[in-house]
Design a protein around this motif. Structure first.
Motif, mmCIF file in Angstrom:
data_model
loop_
_atom_site.group_PDB
_atom_site.id
_atom_site.type_symbol
_atom_site.label_atom_id
_atom_site.label_comp_id
_atom_site.label_asym_id
_atom_site.label_seq_id
_atom_site.Cartn_x
_atom_site.Cartn_y
_atom_site.Cartn_z
ATOM 1 N N GLN A 138 3.570 -13.309 -10.851
ATOM 2 C CA GLN A 138 2.654 -12.157 -10.917
ATOM 3 C C GLN A 138 1.805 -12.071 -9.654
ATOM 4 O OE1 GLN A 138 0.831 -13.288 -14.643
ATOM 5 N NE2 GLN A 138 1.919 -11.673 -15.759
ATOM 6 N N GLN A 139 1.344 -13.232 -9.171
ATOM 7 C CA GLN A 139 0.544 -13.218 -7.936
ATOM 8 C C GLN A 139 1.357 -12.663 -6.778
ATOM 9 O OE1 GLN A 139 -1.682 -16.823 -6.970
ATOM 10 N NE2 GLN A 139 -1.669 -17.415 -9.112
ATOM 11 N N GLN A 140 2.618 -13.054 -6.727
ATOM 12 C CA GLN A 140 3.441 -12.571 -5.625
ATOM 13 C C GLN A 140 3.690 -11.072 -5.757
ATOM 14 O OE1 GLN A 140 3.568 -13.041 -2.814
ATOM 15 N NE2 GLN A 140 5.131 -14.472 -2.168
ATOM 16 N N ARG A 141 3.756 -10.583 -6.997
ATOM 17 C CA ARG A 141 3.915 -9.136 -7.183
ATOM 18 C C ARG A 141 2.641 -8.386 -6.780
ATOM 19 N NH1 ARG A 141 6.188 -10.326 -12.835
ATOM 20 N NH2 ARG A 141 5.503 -8.249 -13.460
ATOM 21 N N VAL A 142 1.474 -9.009 -7.005
ATOM 22 C CA VAL A 142 0.219 -8.398 -6.529
ATOM 23 C C VAL A 142 0.264 -8.303 -5.005
ATOM 24 C CG1 VAL A 142 -2.291 -8.621 -6.354
ATOM 25 C CG2 VAL A 142 -1.131 -9.250 -8.493
ATOM 26 N N ALA A 143 0.711 -9.394 -4.365
ATOM 27 C CA ALA A 143 0.792 -9.395 -2.898
ATOM 28 C C ALA A 143 1.720 -8.274 -2.418
ATOM 29 C CB ALA A 143 1.277 -10.749 -2.399
ATOM 30 N N LEU A 144 2.802 -8.065 -3.144
ATOM 31 C CA LEU A 144 3.743 -7.007 -2.795
ATOM 32 C C LEU A 144 3.097 -5.627 -2.972
ATOM 33 C CD1 LEU A 144 6.705 -6.508 -1.971
ATOM 34 C CD2 LEU A 144 7.312 -6.576 -4.403
ATOM 35 N N ALA A 145 2.382 -5.449 -4.083
ATOM 36 C CA ALA A 145 1.694 -4.180 -4.334
ATOM 37 C C ALA A 145 0.649 -3.925 -3.246
ATOM 38 C CB ALA A 145 1.022 -4.208 -5.710
ATOM 39 N N ARG A 146 -0.041 -4.981 -2.847
ATOM 40 C CA ARG A 146 -1.072 -4.844 -1.818
ATOM 41 C C ARG A 146 -0.465 -4.410 -0.480
ATOM 42 N NH1 ARG A 146 -4.469 -10.051 -0.156
ATOM 43 N NH2 ARG A 146 -2.378 -10.556 0.533
ATOM 44 N N ALA A 147 0.744 -4.929 -0.207
ATOM 45 C CA ALA A 147 1.401 -4.537 1.038
ATOM 46 C C ALA A 147 1.919 -3.101 0.961
ATOM 47 C CB ALA A 147 2.552 -5.498 1.341
ATOM 48 N N LEU A 148 2.374 -2.699 -0.237
ATOM 49 C CA LEU A 148 3.002 -1.380 -0.384
ATOM 50 C C LEU A 148 2.003 -0.240 -0.497
ATOM 51 C CD1 LEU A 148 5.754 -2.325 -2.959
ATOM 52 C CD2 LEU A 148 6.169 -1.405 -0.659
ATOM 53 N N VAL A 149 0.795 -0.551 -0.983
ATOM 54 C CA VAL A 149 -0.150 0.503 -1.335
ATOM 55 C C VAL A 149 -0.574 1.309 -0.107
ATOM 56 C CG1 VAL A 149 -2.351 -0.736 -1.098
ATOM 57 C CG2 VAL A 149 -2.054 0.933 -2.938
ATOM 58 N N ILE A 150 -0.528 0.691 1.067
ATOM 59 C CA ILE A 150 -0.923 1.418 2.277
ATOM 60 C C ILE A 150 0.223 2.297 2.788
ATOM 61 C CG2 ILE A 150 -2.603 -0.347 2.991
ATOM 62 C CD1 ILE A 150 -0.481 -1.202 5.142
ATOM 63 N N ARG A 151 1.341 2.319 2.031
ATOM 64 C CA ARG A 151 2.545 3.063 2.440
ATOM 65 C C ARG A 151 2.920 2.710 3.872
ATOM 66 N NH1 ARG A 151 0.323 8.448 -0.384
ATOM 67 N NH2 ARG A 151 0.682 7.769 -2.518
ATOM 68 N N PRO A 152 3.240 1.448 4.084
ATOM 69 C CA PRO A 152 3.481 0.962 5.448
ATOM 70 C C PRO A 152 4.753 1.570 6.036
ATOM 71 C CG PRO A 152 4.180 -0.674 3.855
ATOM 72 C CD PRO A 152 3.515 0.426 3.070
ATOM 73 N N ARG A 153 4.764 1.626 7.375
ATOM 74 C CA ARG A 153 5.980 2.079 8.057
ATOM 75 C C ARG A 153 7.042 1.006 7.990
ATOM 76 N NH1 ARG A 153 4.843 3.857 14.023
ATOM 77 N NH2 ARG A 153 3.519 2.000 14.159
ATOM 78 N N LEU A 154 6.564 -0.233 7.835
ATOM 79 C CA LEU A 154 7.467 -1.374 7.885
ATOM 80 C C LEU A 154 6.907 -2.453 6.970
ATOM 81 C CD1 LEU A 154 9.842 -2.883 9.329
ATOM 82 C CD2 LEU A 154 8.175 -3.640 11.017
ATOM 83 N N LEU A 155 7.802 -3.093 6.231
ATOM 84 C CA LEU A 155 7.406 -4.185 5.344
ATOM 85 C C LEU A 155 7.921 -5.487 5.943
ATOM 86 C CD1 LEU A 155 6.053 -4.485 2.557
ATOM 87 C CD2 LEU A 155 8.299 -4.125 1.518
ATOM 88 N N LEU A 156 7.035 -6.476 6.073
ATOM 89 C CA LEU A 156 7.418 -7.776 6.627
ATOM 90 C C LEU A 156 7.204 -8.835 5.550
ATOM 91 C CD1 LEU A 156 5.586 -7.409 10.057
ATOM 92 C CD2 LEU A 156 8.037 -7.131 9.617
#
Ligand SMILES: Nc1ncnc2c1ncn2[C@@H]1O[C@H](COP(=O)(O)OP(=O)(O)O)[C@@H](O)[C@H]1O
Ligand SMILES: [Mg+2]
Length: 354
Positions: A138-156
């Protein structure tokens, strides 16, 4: 949407070379894995892309424009690490909303976008929890949501599943792929796990000592590796010493190996000594010797695995081969067998040091 190009990246730590001419790209919406053993330069590559570190040479381009002069927060990239790096004193909602508050997104829009991101990673309802009250997955999914929420041009993503147990790893792996595809985000994914790289990626860069040994689709790196190092790193394989006798066609060889002569495809341009790769699934038992198709061998070990038997067999020159045979095949230790080679799926490679 971003087309990302890494051009001839070089990086030294003191006098030790971490990146030596890394050239790669990820097309729009593509997920590209960097696969290789610990220390081969995967994280360094990702840090150069993210802007946490400057390369000594080379360029990182997004849609044709260099981003090296942009500080990391201006690059609009979402980053997920192995160790989550959540803020322990902030709730799930606040953790995910963080990137939006620093970008001065209105409270109302923050609410909508956090809800959207949490729905994507299937965490709706846990907004008020603190990270310590969540499982690793679940923590890792939060980290993923946090990265995605800014609608990044690129995911690392740098080994995002490394701290999860095997079952969770599978679950979160598919979720990452689903979310990345749904959002259409270009992504670089670092892992040392070949199964993960193969299952998730559009293309895989196999790295070796700061260089890209091969950059191709999962199928190509598995079936047509450029060298033994790549073959070894992408799945089980048998390797036989072979000598090229003739080239009947482009990328086609007649080789002497294990006391017989076989005609097999391979990397173009090989002469003399070479390495023949035969994956276990390209070997089977034949009832009799067939010239140009079978290798005479002696069974040296048999393991009954239920759905199959794994056997090891040795050729006259001492080379050992591993293969799976049907569970009811009758075999005797030290018995002679004929190993049929699926010639189309054998593959000849140059003899390069690993
Ligand atoms: N901060 C650092 N200082 C010195 N050497 C480093 C540092 N970070 C990484 N290295 C070295 O650079 C090489 C590549 O490291 P890294 O990119 O972390 O590899 P990977 O992520 O594939 O395990 C390794 O030899 C590593 O020891
Ligand atoms: Mg690393």
């Amino acid at each position: 949407m971003a087309h990302v190009e890494l051009q001839a990246l070089h990086k030294k730590y003191g006098t030790s070379i971490a990146l030596d001419d890394v050239t790669l790209e990820a097309r729009e919406g593509e997920l590209v894995s960097l696969l290789g053993p610990s220390g081969c330069g995967k994280t360094t590559t990702l840090r150069c892309i993210a802007g946490f570190m400057d390369p000594d040479g080379g360029d990182v381009r997004v849609n044709g424009q260099s981003v090296l002069r942009d500080p990391s927060h201006k690059r609009d990239f979402g980053v997920v690490f192995q160790n989550y790096a959540l803020f322990p004193h902030l709730s799930v909602f606040e953790n995910v909303a963080y990137g939006l508050s620093v970008r001065r997104v209105s409270k109302a829009e923050q609410k909508t976008r956090v809800a959207e991101a949490l729905a994507m990673v299937k965490l709706t309802g846990l907004e008020d929890r603190l990270p310590r009250a969540l499982s690793g997955g679940q923590q890792q999914r939060v980290a993923l949501a946090r990265a995605l929420v800014i609608r990044p041009r690129l995911l690392l993503l740098d080994e995002p599943l490394a701290n999860l147990d095997a079952r969770l790893r599978h679950e979160v792996r598919w979720l990452i792929r689903e979310v990345q595809q749904a959002a259409g985000t270009t992504a670089f994914y670092v892992t040392h796990d070949q199964a993960e790289a193969m299952a998730l990626s559009d293309r895989v860069a196999v790295m070796k000592k700061g260089r890209v040994a091969q950059f191709a689709t999962p199928r190509e790196i598995y079936q047509r590796p450029l060298e033994r190092y790549v073959a070894d790193f992408t799945g089980e394989a048998n390797f036989l010493a072979a000598t090229v006798e003739a080239m009947p066609g482009e990328g086609l060889y007649r080789v002497a190996t294990g006391g017989v002569s076989l005609e097999v495809p391979g990397v173009p341009g090989i002469t003399g000594r070479a390495v023949l790769m035969v994956r276990p699934e390209a070997l089977s038992l034949a009832p009799t010797a067939i010239a140009g198709h079978t290798l005479p061998a002696t069974v040296t070990s048999i393991a009954f695995l239920g759905a199959a038997q794994q056997i090891e067999a040795t050729l006259a020159d001492g080379a050992m081969l591993r293969l799976m045979v049907p569970p009811n095949a009758e075999l005797a230790l030290r018995g002679g067998v004929h190993l049929a080679v699926d010639l189309e799926h054998a593959w000849l490679m140059p003899d390069i040091a690993p």
